[in-house]
Design a protein around this motif. Structure first.
Motif, PDB file in Angstrom:
ATOM      1  N   GLN A 188       3.427   2.302  -3.026  1.00 19.26           N
ATOM      2  CA  GLN A 188       2.220   2.790  -2.360  1.00 19.26           C
ATOM      3  C   GLN A 188       1.071   2.895  -3.352  1.00 19.26           C
ATOM      4  O   GLN A 188      -0.071   2.504  -3.059  1.00 19.26           O
ATOM      5  CB  GLN A 188       2.490   4.165  -1.736  1.00 19.26           C
ATOM      6  CG  GLN A 188       3.488   4.171  -0.595  1.00 19.26           C
ATOM      7  CD  GLN A 188       3.801   5.579  -0.127  1.00 19.26           C
ATOM      8  OE1 GLN A 188       2.925   6.444  -0.066  1.00 19.26           O
ATOM      9  NE2 GLN A 188       5.065   5.838   0.193  1.00 19.26           N
ATOM     10  N   ARG A 189       1.363   3.411  -4.532  1.00 18.21           N
ATOM     11  CA  ARG A 189       0.322   3.589  -5.537  1.00 18.21           C
ATOM     12  C   ARG A 189      -0.141   2.251  -6.120  1.00 18.21           C
ATOM     13  O   ARG A 189      -1.302   2.123  -6.514  1.00 18.21           O
ATOM     14  CB  ARG A 189       0.813   4.506  -6.655  1.00 18.21           C
ATOM     15  CG  ARG A 189       1.033   5.946  -6.224  1.00 18.21           C
ATOM     16  CD  ARG A 189       0.420   6.889  -7.232  1.00 18.21           C
ATOM     17  NE  ARG A 189      -1.030   6.677  -7.355  1.00 18.21           N
ATOM     18  CZ  ARG A 189      -1.952   7.377  -6.697  1.00 18.21           C
ATOM     19  NH1 ARG A 189      -1.594   8.342  -5.870  1.00 18.21           N
ATOM     20  NH2 ARG A 189      -3.237   7.143  -6.861  1.00 18.21           N
ATOM     21  N   VAL A 190       0.746   1.266  -6.184  1.00 19.66           N
ATOM     22  CA  VAL A 190       0.316  -0.056  -6.648  1.00 19.66           C
ATOM     23  C   VAL A 190      -0.775  -0.588  -5.725  1.00 19.66           C
ATOM     24  O   VAL A 190      -1.798  -1.117  -6.183  1.00 19.66           O
ATOM     25  CB  VAL A 190       1.496  -1.042  -6.733  1.00 19.66           C
ATOM     26  CG1 VAL A 190       0.997  -2.441  -7.105  1.00 19.66           C
ATOM     27  CG2 VAL A 190       2.525  -0.582  -7.768  1.00 19.66           C
ATOM     28  N   TRP A 191      -0.572  -0.445  -4.411  1.00 19.73           N
ATOM     29  CA  TRP A 191      -1.617  -0.893  -3.474  1.00 19.73           C
ATOM     30  C   TRP A 191      -2.893  -0.087  -3.698  1.00 19.73           C
ATOM     31  O   TRP A 191      -4.000  -0.644  -3.701  1.00 19.73           O
ATOM     32  CB  TRP A 191      -1.164  -0.737  -2.023  1.00 19.73           C
ATOM     33  CG  TRP A 191      -2.297  -1.043  -1.086  1.00 19.73           C
ATOM     34  CD1 TRP A 191      -2.694  -2.273  -0.648  1.00 19.73           C
ATOM     35  CD2 TRP A 191      -3.233  -0.096  -0.551  1.00 19.73           C
ATOM     36  NE1 TRP A 191      -3.824  -2.155   0.142  1.00 19.73           N
ATOM     37  CE2 TRP A 191      -4.176  -0.824   0.212  1.00 19.73           C
ATOM     38  CE3 TRP A 191      -3.371   1.285  -0.639  1.00 19.73           C
ATOM     39  CZ2 TRP A 191      -5.223  -0.218   0.888  1.00 19.73           C
ATOM     40  CZ3 TRP A 191      -4.423   1.906   0.028  1.00 19.73           C
ATOM     41  CH2 TRP A 191      -5.338   1.146   0.779  1.00 19.73           C
ATOM     42  N   HIS A 250      -4.208  -1.147  -7.388  1.00 20.04           N
ATOM     43  CA  HIS A 250      -4.364  -2.578  -7.679  1.00 20.04           C
ATOM     44  C   HIS A 250      -4.263  -3.381  -6.378  1.00 20.04           C
ATOM     45  O   HIS A 250      -3.357  -4.201  -6.217  1.00 20.04           O
ATOM     46  CB  HIS A 250      -3.303  -3.036  -8.686  1.00 20.04           C
ATOM     47  CG  HIS A 250      -3.298  -2.251  -9.957  1.00 20.04           C
ATOM     48  ND1 HIS A 250      -4.146  -2.542 -11.012  1.00 20.04           N
ATOM     49  CD2 HIS A 250      -2.563  -1.170 -10.340  1.00 20.04           C
ATOM     50  CE1 HIS A 250      -3.929  -1.672 -11.990  1.00 20.04           C
ATOM     51  NE2 HIS A 250      -2.980  -0.839 -11.607  1.00 20.04           N
ATOM     52  N   PRO A 251      -5.177  -3.163  -5.447  1.00 22.16           N
ATOM     53  CA  PRO A 251      -5.054  -3.812  -4.138  1.00 22.16           C
ATOM     54  C   PRO A 251      -5.065  -5.325  -4.205  1.00 22.16           C
ATOM     55  O   PRO A 251      -4.447  -5.988  -3.367  1.00 22.16           O
ATOM     56  CB  PRO A 251      -6.259  -3.266  -3.360  1.00 22.16           C
ATOM     57  CG  PRO A 251      -7.232  -2.810  -4.417  1.00 22.16           C
ATOM     58  CD  PRO A 251      -6.382  -2.316  -5.544  1.00 22.16           C
ATOM     59  N   GLY A 252      -5.740  -5.900  -5.190  1.00 25.72           N
ATOM     60  CA  GLY A 252      -5.777  -7.350  -5.291  1.00 25.72           C
ATOM     61  C   GLY A 252      -4.444  -7.971  -5.627  1.00 25.72           C
ATOM     62  O   GLY A 252      -4.203  -9.146  -5.321  1.00 25.72           O
ATOM     63  N   LEU A 253      -3.563  -7.200  -6.247  1.00 27.92           N
ATOM     64  CA  LEU A 253      -2.251  -7.714  -6.612  1.00 27.92           C
ATOM     65  C   LEU A 253      -1.308  -7.765  -5.422  1.00 27.92           C
ATOM     66  O   LEU A 253      -0.408  -8.602  -5.368  1.00 27.92           O
ATOM     67  CB  LEU A 253      -1.645  -6.827  -7.716  1.00 27.92           C
ATOM     68  CG  LEU A 253      -0.178  -7.064  -8.083  1.00 27.92           C
ATOM     69  CD1 LEU A 253       0.030  -8.468  -8.651  1.00 27.92           C
ATOM     70  CD2 LEU A 253       0.296  -6.009  -9.083  1.00 27.92           C
ATOM     71  N   VAL A 254      -1.498  -6.884  -4.459  1.00 26.36           N
ATOM     72  CA  VAL A 254      -0.519  -6.672  -3.395  1.00 26.36           C
ATOM     73  C   VAL A 254      -0.835  -7.535  -2.177  1.00 26.36           C
ATOM     74  O   VAL A 254      -1.834  -7.324  -1.487  1.00 26.36           O
ATOM     75  CB  VAL A 254      -0.474  -5.181  -2.996  1.00 26.36           C
ATOM     76  CG1 VAL A 254       0.571  -4.959  -1.893  1.00 26.36           C
ATOM     77  CG2 VAL A 254      -0.147  -4.317  -4.206  1.00 26.36           C
ATOM     78  N   GLY A 255       0.032  -8.523  -1.921  1.00 22.30           N
ATOM     79  CA  GLY A 255      -0.104  -9.337  -0.721  1.00 22.30           C
ATOM     80  C   GLY A 255       0.615  -8.742   0.465  1.00 22.30           C
ATOM     81  O   GLY A 255       0.352  -9.105   1.613  1.00 22.30           O
ATOM     82  N   GLY A 256       1.546  -7.832   0.222  1.00 23.34           N
ATOM     83  CA  GLY A 256       2.290  -7.170   1.274  1.00 23.34           C
ATOM     84  C   GLY A 256       3.161  -6.092   0.669  1.00 23.34           C
ATOM     85  O   GLY A 256       3.411  -6.071  -0.536  1.00 23.34           O
ATOM     86  N   LEU A 257       3.611  -5.166   1.512  1.00 20.59           N
ATOM     87  CA  LEU A 257       4.442  -4.045   1.080  1.00 20.59           C
ATOM     88  C   LEU A 257       5.705  -3.969   1.913  1.00 20.59           C
ATOM     89  O   LEU A 257       5.669  -4.182   3.132  1.00 20.59           O
ATOM     90  CB  LEU A 257       3.691  -2.723   1.229  1.00 20.59           C
ATOM     91  CG  LEU A 257       2.548  -2.400   0.257  1.00 20.59           C
ATOM     92  CD1 LEU A 257       1.789  -1.174   0.733  1.00 20.59           C
ATOM     93  CD2 LEU A 257       3.080  -2.181  -1.143  1.00 20.59           C
ATOM     94  N   VAL A 258       6.819  -3.653   1.255  1.00 22.45           N
ATOM     95  CA  VAL A 258       8.048  -3.268   1.951  1.00 22.45           C
ATOM     96  C   VAL A 258       8.449  -1.920   1.364  1.00 22.45           C
ATOM     97  O   VAL A 258       8.721  -1.814   0.163  1.00 22.45           O
ATOM     98  CB  VAL A 258       9.176  -4.296   1.771  1.00 22.45           C
ATOM     99  CG1 VAL A 258      10.454  -3.803   2.458  1.00 22.45           C
ATOM    100  CG2 VAL A 258       8.750  -5.649   2.338  1.00 22.45           C
ATOM    101  N   LEU A 259       8.484  -0.886   2.212  1.00 21.19           N
ATOM    102  CA  LEU A 259       8.728   0.482   1.770  1.00 21.19           C
ATOM    103  C   LEU A 259      10.059   0.947   2.337  1.00 21.19           C
ATOM    104  O   LEU A 259      10.196   1.153   3.545  1.00 21.19           O
ATOM    105  CB  LEU A 259       7.594   1.404   2.234  1.00 21.19           C
ATOM    106  CG  LEU A 259       6.175   0.958   1.842  1.00 21.19           C
ATOM    107  CD1 LEU A 259       5.132   1.888   2.460  1.00 21.19           C
ATOM    108  CD2 LEU A 259       6.018   0.904   0.324  1.00 21.19           C
ATOM    109  N   GLY A 260      11.057   1.104   1.489  1.00 19.76           N
ATOM    110  CA  GLY A 260      12.387   1.527   1.906  1.00 19.76           C
ATOM    111  C   GLY A 260      12.645   2.982   1.572  1.00 19.76           C
ATOM    112  O   GLY A 260      12.318   3.443   0.476  1.00 19.76           O
TER     113      GLY A 260
END
Length: 305
Positions: free
Chosen positions: A126-129, A132-142
């Motif tokens: 969550q904090r990476v997004w 660094h939003p430009g790095l994150v193309g998508g998230l999977v949160l388990g």
């Protein structure tokens, strides 16, 4: 109560799971951490970055999933700071953990990735997004949540942990202690004779006081004010028999992230490894869903331009 050896002997029987090779990667100005980088089927395969759970290592959380994921994706794991062979620092901070992920991506030439996190790793994701939003193309949160201190007993617990960890900061700041912890982790990293012995070494490579520092930091996490701003394709994997992070909180997080898809696993918190035969297929589905939606968003943006 089962000892670590009993737990490993009874539950870590995964002869089909291959443990990938890795290396210690130096991150300029930050320190060094242990990283694995498993290529996908093509040079342009999408990249998946896997972030591990509390008191684990990158491989201990994710080794059952690396090979299945690598059939479609480039797969990266790393030991987060104070865990395994991760960065040693004066303080443990989730903000720093997220910056570490971005630094690893830069060092490996990754411009964009699907960031996958489990438990503590999902909070870092969550904090990476956020950072660094430009790095994150998508998230999977388990096995994820927006915060840990909700009920009064939880606030009391995390307050107590934070207070006790404050007295241990002098230990964490000691160069001798840091060097000893790193040496112990490296010494434990010899060639595994079998999965059980390897898993036990990984478990022992994170000290209890390091896990306590991380737990105290998790107690300060609160992402509810900005979860609604997440603008990348997101999948939430909910562990439906979870007693560590109650399942209703995981479901609430799925509702809080715009457009998030929900993927359920009939298992408890340790099911990421101990019932990997249930978890891994759901993980593959979640990552594939995010990857497909990521491509759709990219195509839509190209048309708009």
């Amino acid at each position: 109560m089962l000892s670590p050896r009993d737990l490993v002997d009874r539950r870590f029987y995964l002869p089909w799971a291959r443990i990938p090779d890795g290396e210690v990667l130096e991150l300029p100005g930050r320190g060094s951490t242990f990283v694995t980088d498993t290529p996908g089927p093509r040079p342009d395969s999408p990249t998946v970055v896997l972030l591990h759970a509390l008191a684990c290592t990158g491989l201990l959380t994710w080794f059952p999933a690396v090979e299945p994921l690598s059939r479609r994706y480039r797969v990266i794991t790393l030991d987060q700071r104070w865990h395994g062979r991760g960065i040693r620092s004066e303080e443990f901070s989730l903000v720093d953990c997220a910056d570490d992920v971005a630094a690893v991506a830069q060092a490996l030439g990754v411009e964009q990735a699907i960031v996958v996190g489990y438990s503590m790793g999902s909070v870092v994701a969550q904090r990476v997004w956020r950072q660094h939003p430009g790095l994150v193309g998508g998230l999977v949160l388990g096995a994820s949540t927006d915060r840990f201190q909700k009920a009064p007993y939880e606030r009391l617990f995390f307050t107590g942990v934070a207070a006790s960890m404050g007295g241990m900061r002098t230990v964490a700041r000691s160069r001798a202690a840091s060097a000893a912890a790193r040496a112990a982790a490296v010494a434990l990293a010899g060639e595994p004779t079998d999965v059980q012995d390897w898993a036990l070494r990984e478990l022992r490579s994170t000290s209890p006081w390091a896990a306590g520092q991380a737990l105290a930091a998790l107690g300060r996490h609160h992402s509810r004010p900005w979860l609604g701003a997440i603008d990348v394709p997101t999948a939430v994997i909910a562990m439906m028999r979870d007693r560590v992070i109650p399942t209703p909180r995981q479901l609430a997080l799925a509702r809080a992230v715009p457009g998030a898809t929900l993927h359920q696993v009939d298992s408890g918190h340790a099911g990421v490894v101990l019932e990997s035969e249930k978890f891994v297929p759901v993980l593959l589905e979640a990552v594939a869903t995010v990857n497909a939606r990521r491509r759709d968003v990219w195509r839509t943006r190209r048309r708009v331009r």
